[in-house]
Structure formats: C-alpha cells, structure tokens
Design a protein around this motif. Sequence first.
Motif, PDB file in Angstrom:
ATOM      1  N   LYS A  84      34.748  29.131  46.370  1.00 28.00           N
ATOM      2  CA  LYS A  84      35.225  28.743  45.025  1.00 28.00           C
ATOM      3  C   LYS A  84      34.083  28.699  44.010  1.00 28.00           C
ATOM      4  O   LYS A  84      34.159  29.299  42.949  1.00 28.00           O
ATOM      5  CB  LYS A  84      35.851  27.326  45.049  1.00 28.00           C
ATOM      6  CG  LYS A  84      37.190  27.229  45.726  1.00 28.00           C
ATOM      7  CD  LYS A  84      37.765  25.823  45.605  1.00 28.00           C
ATOM      8  CE  LYS A  84      37.013  24.788  46.423  1.00 28.00           C
ATOM      9  NZ  LYS A  84      37.038  25.021  47.869  1.00 28.00           N
ATOM     10  N   THR A  85      33.037  27.948  44.346  1.00 27.68           N
ATOM     11  CA  THR A  85      31.953  27.754  43.391  1.00 27.68           C
ATOM     12  C   THR A  85      31.203  29.062  43.150  1.00 27.68           C
ATOM     13  O   THR A  85      30.894  29.416  42.008  1.00 27.68           O
ATOM     14  CB  THR A  85      31.001  26.657  43.906  1.00 27.68           C
ATOM     15  OG1 THR A  85      31.759  25.455  44.057  1.00 27.68           O
ATOM     16  CG2 THR A  85      29.848  26.432  42.954  1.00 27.68           C
ATOM     17  N   THR A  86      30.938  29.787  44.211  1.00 30.91           N
ATOM     18  CA  THR A  86      30.230  31.062  44.086  1.00 30.91           C
ATOM     19  C   THR A  86      31.024  32.016  43.195  1.00 30.91           C
ATOM     20  O   THR A  86      30.457  32.715  42.345  1.00 30.91           O
ATOM     21  CB  THR A  86      30.034  31.667  45.501  1.00 30.91           C
ATOM     22  OG1 THR A  86      29.426  30.666  46.328  1.00 30.91           O
ATOM     23  CG2 THR A  86      29.164  32.896  45.480  1.00 30.91           C
ATOM     24  N   THR A  87      32.336  32.007  43.370  1.00 26.13           N
ATOM     25  CA  THR A  87      33.193  32.877  42.553  1.00 26.13           C
ATOM     26  C   THR A  87      33.258  32.386  41.109  1.00 26.13           C
ATOM     27  O   THR A  87      33.137  33.182  40.174  1.00 26.13           O
ATOM     28  CB  THR A  87      34.603  32.953  43.181  1.00 26.13           C
ATOM     29  OG1 THR A  87      34.471  33.520  44.484  1.00 26.13           O
ATOM     30  CG2 THR A  87      35.549  33.803  42.350  1.00 26.13           C
ATOM     31  N   ARG A 100      29.821  39.069  52.815  1.00 27.58           N
ATOM     32  CA  ARG A 100      28.831  38.051  53.125  1.00 27.58           C
ATOM     33  C   ARG A 100      27.456  38.621  52.765  1.00 27.58           C
ATOM     34  O   ARG A 100      27.102  39.709  53.200  1.00 27.58           O
ATOM     35  CB  ARG A 100      28.906  37.732  54.617  1.00 27.58           C
ATOM     36  CG  ARG A 100      28.457  36.374  54.983  1.00 27.58           C
ATOM     37  CD  ARG A 100      28.629  36.169  56.468  1.00 27.58           C
ATOM     38  NE  ARG A 100      29.820  35.380  56.800  1.00 27.58           N
ATOM     39  CZ  ARG A 100      29.899  34.071  56.667  1.00 27.58           C
ATOM     40  NH1 ARG A 100      28.880  33.368  56.216  1.00 27.58           N
ATOM     41  NH2 ARG A 100      30.994  33.442  56.994  1.00 27.58           N
ATOM     42  N   ASN A 101      26.741  37.918  51.928  1.00 26.06           N
ATOM     43  CA  ASN A 101      25.445  38.425  51.453  1.00 26.06           C
ATOM     44  C   ASN A 101      24.518  37.238  51.213  1.00 26.06           C
ATOM     45  O   ASN A 101      24.827  36.353  50.422  1.00 26.06           O
ATOM     46  CB  ASN A 101      25.674  39.233  50.162  1.00 26.06           C
ATOM     47  CG  ASN A 101      24.384  39.749  49.563  1.00 26.06           C
ATOM     48  OD1 ASN A 101      24.032  39.411  48.444  1.00 26.06           O
ATOM     49  ND2 ASN A 101      23.662  40.552  50.314  1.00 26.06           N
ATOM     50  N   ILE A 102      23.403  37.238  51.896  1.00 19.60           N
ATOM     51  CA  ILE A 102      22.511  36.074  51.875  1.00 19.60           C
ATOM     52  C   ILE A 102      22.021  35.742  50.467  1.00 19.60           C
ATOM     53  O   ILE A 102      21.796  34.577  50.130  1.00 19.60           O
ATOM     54  CB  ILE A 102      21.336  36.276  52.873  1.00 19.60           C
ATOM     55  CG1 ILE A 102      20.509  34.993  53.020  1.00 19.60           C
ATOM     56  CG2 ILE A 102      20.433  37.428  52.468  1.00 19.60           C
ATOM     57  CD1 ILE A 102      21.234  33.863  53.711  1.00 19.60           C
ATOM     58  N   GLY A 104      37.166  23.591  51.785  1.00 23.17           N
ATOM     59  CA  GLY A 104      35.779  23.728  51.326  1.00 23.17           C
ATOM     60  C   GLY A 104      35.132  24.960  51.944  1.00 23.17           C
ATOM     61  O   GLY A 104      35.569  25.441  52.996  1.00 23.17           O
ATOM     62  N   GLY A 105      34.101  25.454  51.299  1.00 23.16           N
ATOM     63  CA  GLY A 105      33.303  26.533  51.883  1.00 23.16           C
ATOM     64  C   GLY A 105      33.950  27.900  51.883  1.00 23.16           C
ATOM     65  O   GLY A 105      33.561  28.769  52.656  1.00 23.16           O
ATOM     66  N   VAL A 106      34.938  28.126  51.017  1.00 24.29           N
ATOM     67  CA  VAL A 106      35.615  29.428  51.000  1.00 24.29           C
ATOM     68  C   VAL A 106      35.102  30.345  49.889  1.00 24.29           C
ATOM     69  O   VAL A 106      35.518  31.504  49.801  1.00 24.29           O
ATOM     70  CB  VAL A 106      37.156  29.273  50.865  1.00 24.29           C
ATOM     71  CG1 VAL A 106      37.735  28.580  52.079  1.00 24.29           C
ATOM     72  CG2 VAL A 106      37.533  28.540  49.585  1.00 24.29           C
TER      73      VAL A 106
HETATM   74  P1  ADP Z   1      33.395  26.275  47.994  1.00 27.65           P
HETATM   75  O1  ADP Z   1      33.074  26.059  46.544  1.00 27.65           O
HETATM   76  O2  ADP Z   1      34.761  26.827  48.218  1.00 27.65           O
HETATM   77  O3  ADP Z   1      33.119  25.076  48.830  1.00 27.65           O
HETATM   78  P2  ADP Z   1      30.999  27.910  48.010  1.00 27.65           P
HETATM   79  O4  ADP Z   1      31.161  28.930  46.951  1.00 27.65           O
HETATM   80  O5  ADP Z   1      30.143  26.746  47.701  1.00 27.65           O
HETATM   81  O6  ADP Z   1      32.421  27.449  48.527  1.00 27.65           O
HETATM   82  O7  ADP Z   1      30.468  28.658  49.314  1.00 27.65           O
HETATM   83  C1  ADP Z   1      30.170  27.931  50.495  1.00 27.65           C
HETATM   84  C2  ADP Z   1      28.771  28.319  50.990  1.00 27.65           C
HETATM   85  O8  ADP Z   1      28.757  29.696  51.325  1.00 27.65           O
HETATM   86  C3  ADP Z   1      27.700  28.130  49.945  1.00 27.65           C
HETATM   87  O9  ADP Z   1      26.513  27.749  50.600  1.00 27.65           O
HETATM   88  C4  ADP Z   1      27.539  29.509  49.326  1.00 27.65           C
HETATM   89  O10 ADP Z   1      26.241  29.725  48.806  1.00 27.65           O
HETATM   90  C5  ADP Z   1      27.835  30.407  50.498  1.00 27.65           C
HETATM   91  N1  ADP Z   1      28.493  31.657  50.119  1.00 27.65           N
HETATM   92  C6  ADP Z   1      29.583  31.823  49.347  1.00 27.65           C
HETATM   93  N2  ADP Z   1      29.948  33.106  49.277  1.00 27.65           N
HETATM   94  C7  ADP Z   1      29.070  33.792  50.032  1.00 27.65           C
HETATM   95  C8  ADP Z   1      28.914  35.174  50.391  1.00 27.65           C
HETATM   96  N3  ADP Z   1      29.755  36.121  49.949  1.00 27.65           N
HETATM   97  N4  ADP Z   1      27.899  35.495  51.204  1.00 27.65           N
HETATM   98  C9  ADP Z   1      27.062  34.558  51.689  1.00 27.65           C
HETATM   99  N5  ADP Z   1      27.141  33.263  51.405  1.00 27.65           N
HETATM  100  C10 ADP Z   1      28.139  32.861  50.586  1.00 27.65           C
END
Ligand code: ADP
Length: 272
Positions: free
Chosen positions: A15-18, A225-227, A11-13
């Motif tokens: 996936k969803t953001t991508t 990493r970008n807020i 988790g937290g890598v």
């Molecule tokens: P997963 O789906 O693999 O669990 P997420 O895409 O949800 O991962 O990302 C985990 C957390 O990190 C989320 O809160 C997301 O908004 C944040 N996040 C993801 N990519 C970045 C990034 N490049 N910079 C800053 N925050 C990010």
Amino acid sequence: MRTIAIMNQKGGVGKTTTSVNLAAGLAARGRKVCVIDLDPQGHASMHLGVEVTGQMPTVYQVFAGEKTLAEVRHLVAPNLWVVPANVDLAAVEVELANMPDRELILRGAIQQLVKTDPIDYIVMDCPPSLGVLTINALTAVKEVMIPLQPHFFALQGLSRLLETTARVTRRLNRDLKVSGVAICLFETGTRLAGDVIADLTNFLRQSDPQTPWANAKVFQTKVRRNIKLAEAPSFGQSIFEYEPKSAGAQDYSSMVEEVLAMEATVPVSEAA
Ligand code: ADP
Ligand code: MG
C-alpha cells in the motif's frame, strides 16, 4: 480531481510503496498531487522525507478539528504534497468512537482544501485495518485501488475488503468504485501468481454489475519484487529519485501511465 484510496486491511502488501511512488510519478508528469497519510505508522510520510518531530502538526489535528489540511501539508517535491501522520493518529479510532458523523471528517476537510487550491489527485495511504480511518478514506474518495500480494489466501482477504466498500457505498458514499487491483511483490516465474490473477479476473468478471467493483480492472502492470523499492523509504525518496533505472521505477512508471490512461473514463469529483 481524482481521489484514490489505496486500501487493503492486510499489512505488507505494498500500500505505502504504491501510494508514494504512484503519487511521485503523477507529480513528475505535471499533476498536482496530495498524499494523505492515514496510517499511524507514518510510513508514507517518512518515505516522502517528512519525519514528524516535536510539535509538528499532522493529520491527527485535522481529525481533532484543530487544523485544516492546508495547514498541515508539506511540499516535498514540485507538485507533490504530503499530509503527514504519526502514532498520535492511532487515538482517533477511540476518540471518535461515539461521535456522530465521524466517518465524514476527511470528506469535509478535502472539500475545504480544494475550494481554494485546485488539486488533480488526492492519494490516501490507508492503515492495515477496516476501522474509522479507512472508513473516512472510503467516504471521501471516488476510487479505491487495492494492492494485492499474489498468494493462496489473497482472494479470501479481498472479499472482506470488497464487502466493506459495498457497505460504505450503501450508507455513506454512492459514488465509490473500486477502480483497480494491482499485483505487488510479484515473483516472476512462479505459477501461483498466474493462478491468483486468473481467479481474480474471473471473480471480477462474474460480479453483479451493481457492486462497486463490477468494473474494476486488474492492472497490466505487475510490480515485481525489487530490492530498490525496499531501500528507497529509508532515504526519504521515491523510487524515481532513489534509483530511476531500477525495475521498481520501470514498474511504477508503467502503473502511472495506466492510471493516467484512466483519466478519460473515471468519475471525477467536483473541485468544490
Ligand atoms: P503496506 O503499506 O501494505 O504495509 P509496504 O508498501 O510498506 O506495504 O510494503 C511492505 C514492505 O515491503 C516494505 O518494507 C516495502 O519497502 C517492501 N516492498 C513493497 N513493495 C516491494 C517490492 N515490489 N519489492 C520489494 N520490496 C517491496
Ligand atoms: Mg503501509
């Protein structure tokens, strides 16, 4: 049609953001894209502005055989649909445990969808596990993309994930290939990321050509990493809507270009 599972059991890598931002970028460039949310946490649905309420059907009903994908998807932007998920989806792991052909449900549902409605890209946001939902995704797609956070143990987790793709290739889906690994949450100026990328590139280069990851590429794009990327989900917007000038939008834009550039070379699924 390209079918892509965004997968990593950690988790937290990213996936969803991508999944969300890649899909939104492809749709903005004129491709017809459908995101399938396969995580009971429903993060991709919310990120795309769909809050599952009341009796709204979700991908759970598709697994239960009660609805088709066409019946549960939502148009969230021009060319962009999402098939939402919520916590109901967690029950699938148990409910399907003894069902024959449980790994094939999503593949069948997609074949049915694209018969009547051509789509260019299906992007699946996988849950952080290697259970029946992820196996359904791997059985239904031709491509796996792996977001990876560059840290010391990243490659260890990766080998388990790759073994899973190899197992699915043998049993259920000969066509499955790992098309790429994308470095997400990249900290510029740290040595660790460079080391992980070098190890990863070496590992892929030395792989047996028979493995599904033998031709996987490490994306040139590293998502910094970008807020703004972390803020966008709570507004139900992709990064391109939320903050189109941010570093996050630039990085996902360049990832979209790389994915589009692969169109000439990747295997394509039949549209029926
Ligand atoms: P997963 O789906 O693999 O669990 P997420 O895409 O949800 O991962 O990302 C985990 C957390 O990190 C989320 O809160 C997301 O908004 C944040 N996040 C993801 N990519 C970045 C990034 N490049 N910079 C800053 N925050 C990010
Ligand atoms: Mg997620």
